[in-house]
Scaffold this motif. Structure first.
Motif, PDB file in Angstrom:
ATOM      1  N   ASN A 139      73.712  51.451  99.335  1.00 38.07           N
ATOM      2  CA  ASN A 139      74.716  49.643 100.235  1.00 38.07           C
ATOM      3  C   ASN A 139      75.980  49.575 100.383  1.00 38.07           C
ATOM      4  O   ASN A 139      76.428  48.961 100.864  1.00 38.07           O
ATOM      5  N   GLY A 161      77.566  52.442 102.608  1.00 37.27           N
ATOM      6  CA  GLY A 161      78.618  53.832 102.730  1.00 37.27           C
ATOM      7  C   GLY A 161      78.414  54.749 101.797  1.00 37.27           C
ATOM      8  O   GLY A 161      78.534  54.993 101.142  1.00 37.27           O
ATOM      9  N   LEU A 195      78.139  53.789 107.878  1.00 34.87           N
ATOM     10  CA  LEU A 195      79.060  52.591 108.604  1.00 34.87           C
ATOM     11  C   LEU A 195      79.593  53.059 109.165  1.00 34.87           C
ATOM     12  O   LEU A 195      81.081  52.713 109.883  1.00 34.87           O
ATOM     13  N   GLN A 224      78.327  47.223 105.591  1.00 34.39           N
ATOM     14  CA  GLN A 224      76.943  47.669 105.349  1.00 34.39           C
ATOM     15  C   GLN A 224      76.503  46.503 106.317  1.00 34.39           C
ATOM     16  O   GLN A 224      74.438  46.588 106.195  1.00 34.39           O
TER      17      GLN A 224
END
Length: 295
Positions: free
Chosen positions: A107, A109, A134, A151
């Motif tokens: 979570n 990138g 991202l 994110q």
């Protein structure tokens, strides 16, 4: 500053970090709670230094490794974030077409650890694509704290579409056989499970400590599944019984392994949650699973 070892750290610290890493604690709350464990010569800076990722010293396969061809590409995700950047890797000087693997980040990138995993899989004889969800927000910002914040601004179902689009990009790649699997970690584990739900032609899915689909979603799965979970990861394990019940009811092909005395994130060799034995065994199982199912 005292040099910490894994055995110096109480399990509650790992649990706190897990809450922080999954946005259940703000940084101020995390530091306040962490201060309770800064005793006996252990300081907050030393705890933070120890528990946060160390990418510089942890990379196993460098981007310029002569055994693989690694580059960055962009592909179109019309239902997701538009143009998405990703790391494409394959064995060097291979003339035959290769099965493919989508590698899905956590979570935060496309950080160096996930890029490394993409290259590790390429060394095993696959063409791999590790996208960065991202990209629409500028890409992985260089550190995980800012990556998590970015994110959280994206819709998870739009990001799912980005990885489904990666599947279609790789499936039509001139160097790919069209047999595609997916492996994901944490958030990426949920993506791997959901790609099995959403992509009927997916050949295999491997989820490391990923959240599970609903019963109705499970009914749609066609691909064989492999799941790797940590015995200390109550959050993920709490969802397992209902998922297994649905998998059995709908006669799905699956394997699930729970590794004893390890934490969520045990495959990630950049943090002290890493467990070498569990990471090595789970990765061997993953590669064997892909070689069997991506023929």
């Amino acid at each position: 500053m005292k040099k910490l070892k894994k055995e110096d750290i109480q399990q509650e610290v790992f649990d706190l970090y897990d809450d922080y890493a999954h946005n259940r604690l703000e940084r101020r709350q995390f530091l306040k709670k962490l201060s309770l464990y800064a005793v006996g010569g252990i300081t907050i800076p030393s705890l933070l230094s120890f528990i946060m990722p160390n990418y510089i010293d942890s990379i196993l396969i460098n981007s310029d490794d002569p055994r693989i061809d690694t580059k960055y590409i962009t592909y179109d995700s019309p239902k997701g974030g538009g143009q998405i950047r990703g790391q494409l890797s394959k064995p060097m000087n291979t003339k035959k077409k290769l099965p493919g693997i989508i590698v899905v980040h956590e979570n935060r990138g496309l950080n160096p650890y996930i890029e490394d995993v993409g290259r590790r899989a390429a060394l095993e004889g696959f063409i791999t694509l590790a996208p960065d969800a991202l990209t629409p927000l500028g890409g992985y910002p260089g550190n995980d704290d800012d990556g998590r914040a970015l994110q959280s601004k994206r819709d998870k179902n739009e990001m799912l579409e980005d990885f489904i689009a990666a599947y279609h990009y790789l499936k039509s790649h001139k160097d790919c056989t069209g047999q595609i699997g997916v492996v994901g970690f944490c958030f990426g584990g949920w993506i791997a499970n959901m790609m099995a739900v959403k992509v009927p032609s997916l050949s295999a899915a491997v989820a490391y400590y990923g959240s599970q689909p609903s019963k109705d979603e499970t009914a749609l799965i066609k691909a064989p599944l492999m799941m790797h979970n940590a015995s200390l990861d109550k959050r993920i394990l709490d969802g397992w019984p209902a998922f297994e019940e649905a998998l059995k009811e709908y006669h799905k092909k699956y394997e699930m392994f729970t590794y004893p005395d390890v934490n969520h994130g045990f495959h990630n060799n950049t943090t002290p949650r890493y467990d070498e034995a569990a990471a090595t065994l789970s990765w061997q199982r993953t590669i064997t699973f892909f070689k069997h199912n991506l023929k």
